[in-house]
Design a protein around this motif. Sequence first.
Motif, PDB file in Angstrom:
ATOM      1  N   GLY A 425       0.788  -1.218   0.000  1.00 32.38           N
ATOM      2  CA  GLY A 425       0.000   0.000   0.000  1.00 32.38           C
ATOM      3  C   GLY A 425       0.820   1.267   0.000  1.00 32.38           C
ATOM      4  O   GLY A 425       2.055   1.261   0.098  1.00 32.38           O
ATOM      5  N   VAL A 426       0.104   2.396  -0.077  1.00 26.80           N
ATOM      6  CA  VAL A 426       0.725   3.721  -0.212  1.00 26.80           C
ATOM      7  C   VAL A 426       0.866   4.406   1.141  1.00 26.80           C
ATOM      8  O   VAL A 426       1.952   4.808   1.542  1.00 26.80           O
ATOM      9  N   GLY A 427      -0.249   4.541   1.856  1.00 26.95           N
ATOM     10  CA  GLY A 427      -0.242   5.172   3.167  1.00 26.95           C
ATOM     11  C   GLY A 427       0.395   6.544   3.165  1.00 26.95           C
ATOM     12  O   GLY A 427       0.146   7.370   2.277  1.00 26.95           O
ATOM     13  N   ILE A 428       1.238   6.780   4.148  1.00 23.93           N
ATOM     14  CA  ILE A 428       1.992   8.037   4.231  1.00 23.93           C
ATOM     15  C   ILE A 428       3.280   7.940   3.433  1.00 23.93           C
ATOM     16  O   ILE A 428       3.638   8.842   2.680  1.00 23.93           O
ATOM     17  N   VAL A 429       3.981   6.812   3.563  1.00 18.71           N
ATOM     18  CA  VAL A 429       5.377   6.745   3.135  1.00 18.71           C
ATOM     19  C   VAL A 429       5.558   6.795   1.629  1.00 18.71           C
ATOM     20  O   VAL A 429       6.624   7.177   1.150  1.00 18.71           O
ATOM     21  N   ARG A 430       4.529   6.424   0.854  1.00 19.11           N
ATOM     22  CA  ARG A 430       4.687   6.458  -0.602  1.00 19.11           C
ATOM     23  C   ARG A 430       3.759   7.473  -1.271  1.00 19.11           C
ATOM     24  O   ARG A 430       3.645   7.501  -2.507  1.00 19.11           O
ATOM     25  N   ALA A 431       3.125   8.328  -0.460  1.00 24.16           N
ATOM     26  CA  ALA A 431       2.183   9.310  -1.009  1.00 24.16           C
ATOM     27  C   ALA A 431       2.861  10.255  -2.006  1.00 24.16           C
ATOM     28  O   ALA A 431       2.264  10.653  -3.011  1.00 24.16           O
ATOM     29  N   LYS A 432       4.120  10.583  -1.757  1.00 21.33           N
ATOM     30  CA  LYS A 432       4.790  11.569  -2.606  1.00 21.33           C
ATOM     31  C   LYS A 432       5.086  11.055  -4.010  1.00 21.33           C
ATOM     32  O   LYS A 432       5.434  11.847  -4.896  1.00 21.33           O
ATOM     33  N   TYR A 433       4.962   9.751  -4.216  1.00 20.85           N
ATOM     34  CA  TYR A 433       5.219   9.189  -5.546  1.00 20.85           C
ATOM     35  C   TYR A 433       3.947   9.040  -6.381  1.00 20.85           C
ATOM     36  O   TYR A 433       4.018   8.672  -7.550  1.00 20.85           O
ATOM     37  N   MET A 434       2.799   9.283  -5.790  1.00 19.22           N
ATOM     38  CA  MET A 434       1.534   9.027  -6.489  1.00 19.22           C
ATOM     39  C   MET A 434       1.372   9.873  -7.743  1.00 19.22           C
ATOM     40  O   MET A 434       0.871   9.396  -8.765  1.00 19.22           O
ATOM     41  N   GLU A 435       1.775  11.143  -7.687  1.00 20.50           N
ATOM     42  CA  GLU A 435       1.642  12.024  -8.839  1.00 20.50           C
ATOM     43  C   GLU A 435       2.451  11.494 -10.012  1.00 20.50           C
ATOM     44  O   GLU A 435       1.972  11.435 -11.153  1.00 20.50           O
ATOM     45  N   ARG A 436       3.696  11.074  -9.735  1.00 22.63           N
ATOM     46  CA  ARG A 436       4.549  10.561 -10.799  1.00 22.63           C
ATOM     47  C   ARG A 436       4.037   9.254 -11.357  1.00 22.63           C
ATOM     48  O   ARG A 436       4.124   9.001 -12.558  1.00 22.63           O
ATOM     49  N   GLU A 437       3.498   8.412 -10.488  1.00 25.93           N
ATOM     50  CA  GLU A 437       3.060   7.101 -10.957  1.00 25.93           C
ATOM     51  C   GLU A 437       1.747   7.170 -11.725  1.00 25.93           C
ATOM     52  O   GLU A 437       1.557   6.426 -12.692  1.00 25.93           O
ATOM     53  N   HIS A 438       0.840   8.061 -11.332  1.00 25.86           N
ATOM     54  CA  HIS A 438      -0.507   8.045 -11.891  1.00 25.86           C
ATOM     55  C   HIS A 438      -0.856   9.245 -12.770  1.00 25.86           C
ATOM     56  O   HIS A 438      -1.820   9.181 -13.537  1.00 25.86           O
ATOM     57  N   GLY A 439      -0.117  10.338 -12.663  1.00 22.02           N
ATOM     58  CA  GLY A 439      -0.408  11.503 -13.486  1.00 22.02           C
ATOM     59  C   GLY A 439      -1.821  12.012 -13.268  1.00 22.02           C
ATOM     60  O   GLY A 439      -2.323  12.053 -12.128  1.00 22.02           O
ATOM     61  N   PRO A 440      -2.535  12.391 -14.353  1.00 18.62           N
ATOM     62  CA  PRO A 440      -3.892  12.937 -14.221  1.00 18.62           C
ATOM     63  C   PRO A 440      -4.888  11.976 -13.567  1.00 18.62           C
ATOM     64  O   PRO A 440      -5.911  12.422 -13.046  1.00 18.62           O
ATOM     65  N   MET A 445      -8.929  10.125  -8.817  1.00 16.63           N
ATOM     66  CA  MET A 445      -9.036   9.514  -7.490  1.00 16.63           C
ATOM     67  C   MET A 445      -9.478  10.552  -6.461  1.00 16.63           C
ATOM     68  O   MET A 445     -10.319  10.279  -5.594  1.00 16.63           O
ATOM     69  N   ARG A 446      -8.903  11.754  -6.557  1.00 19.36           N
ATOM     70  CA  ARG A 446      -9.271  12.815  -5.618  1.00 19.36           C
ATOM     71  C   ARG A 446     -10.730  13.228  -5.791  1.00 19.36           C
ATOM     72  O   ARG A 446     -11.414  13.549  -4.813  1.00 19.36           O
ATOM     73  N   THR A 447     -11.222  13.200  -7.022  1.00 23.58           N
ATOM     74  CA  THR A 447     -12.628  13.528  -7.273  1.00 23.58           C
ATOM     75  C   THR A 447     -13.549  12.504  -6.618  1.00 23.58           C
ATOM     76  O   THR A 447     -14.562  12.855  -5.997  1.00 23.58           O
ATOM     77  N   ILE A 448     -13.192  11.229  -6.750  1.00 24.71           N
ATOM     78  CA  ILE A 448     -13.979  10.162  -6.120  1.00 24.71           C
ATOM     79  C   ILE A 448     -13.940  10.318  -4.603  1.00 24.71           C
ATOM     80  O   ILE A 448     -14.964  10.205  -3.915  1.00 24.71           O
ATOM     81  N   LYS A 449     -12.754  10.579  -4.073  1.00 27.00           N
ATOM     82  CA  LYS A 449     -12.589  10.776  -2.625  1.00 27.00           C
ATOM     83  C   LYS A 449     -13.491  11.910  -2.138  1.00 27.00           C
ATOM     84  O   LYS A 449     -14.196  11.780  -1.129  1.00 27.00           O
TER      85      LYS A 449
END
Length: 465
Positions: A425-440, A445-449
């Motif tokens: 999982g992502v949690g806190i420790v991998r949150a900073k990589y989400m933009e690079r991995e997923h782009g737009p 995901m944020r809209t669904i959230k």
Amino acid sequence: MSHIDELVKIAGKDSICTEQAELMCYAYDSSLDSQLNKYMPDAVFTPRSAEAIPPVLKYCNEHKIPVVPRGAGTGQCGGSVASGGGLVIDVSALNRVIEVDTDNLQVIIEPGVVHADLNQQLAPLGFSFPPDPGSTKMATIGGMISYNASGMRAMKYGTTREYVLGLEVVLADGRIITTGGMNCHSLKTASGYELTKLFVGSEGTLGIITKARLKIMPLPEKKGIAVAAFKELGDAGKAVVEVFRNKIVPSAIEILDKSAIKAATMYKPSIKLPDNAAAVLFFEVDGPPPGVAYQAQKVAEVCKPIAMEVNWTDDPAQVKSLWEARSVVGAASGRVRPGATRVYIGEDICVPITNVGAALEGIQAIGKKYNTIIVTYGHVADGNFHSAPVIDLESQEEIERVKKVGDEIHEMALKLNGTVTGEHGVGIVRAKYMEREHGPALDVMRTIKHALDPNNILNPGKMGL
């Protein structure tokens, strides 16, 4: 938190804890990040029934109180800690196996059921819940669903996501929904949006799981194992590719690098593995007895031209003995450096199978660059590695170095067309990589959230959401 008295009125005095000594137990998971930061919640709510959760969640939503769902707390990414304070909801006491229906290949359970306990109940009936995390004796099924856990046999049997048929979920505003059909007990459906899979892997950011309907599978008749040792890390990667090219699908392919071999034999000297190998692969095959013998022998034949040594067996006692070497590595990692500790950082990358060799070599190179021992093992069948840095936690300099190690391992995974997390999982420790991995796609995901949790009370600050 100024709302504790009201929460006590709603939930009951015995269900809300504010004692600092007890709250400290919830300030950590297995991640290095939580060990360094101690994320203390303001209170912990332990519901004794699923019905107790909606009024508490409704109140928290109205007053914008952060809520962090938590099971056994065995995660390794800071996903179940209260990084912004607030209320932890510990669902581990919701641990009933409600229904076992082997004729329809399914069970209905509460989220606090421990994985090993479920399979122990299913085994005499000839069935199992196939995903198999290394923390099987501790991990709860609710946590496995929240992080889409898998384990050694994901290549053949799939991840947790493939086995979740339906969920009962409490939303942020206290509403209760059932995904997969209100009264559905079928193994598939094409009716409506696939909401079940939306909640799988959402890490508690969209709702709190209170019940799960899961697919189960018959246990295989027999298992066999082939063990191959290699002089070069790259040869191990080649062997995996060759096995698949020969149309063999093992139930598991596990790897131990040189340091992992050392750790296993130090932990248990009776384990016999070649100490001059750069890596060892364990190929498990399962199915009808004649097929198992054929597959194990075929794997050995395929590996022989590449490996320095290959052995295979379908004898149950020998299979168990050989498999033990893999099973002890996680616990044994710290043994390679006396007085040091294995830490969880950069420990769950996943890369394409053809990049396995490059990833193994890259991890070793990063370890040398930062003068850090890294024990590497994992589920090489699907390119998922668990890197275990071993450091002195009393040394701030080593802590700073291992943070750089973790960052470079994650960056390497992305460069090799992989992901920063295969199953933890992502949690806190991998949150900073989400933009690079997923782009737009991250914006979607944020809209669904926001649609399901407009006040952002559910596990805020996690997954880069």
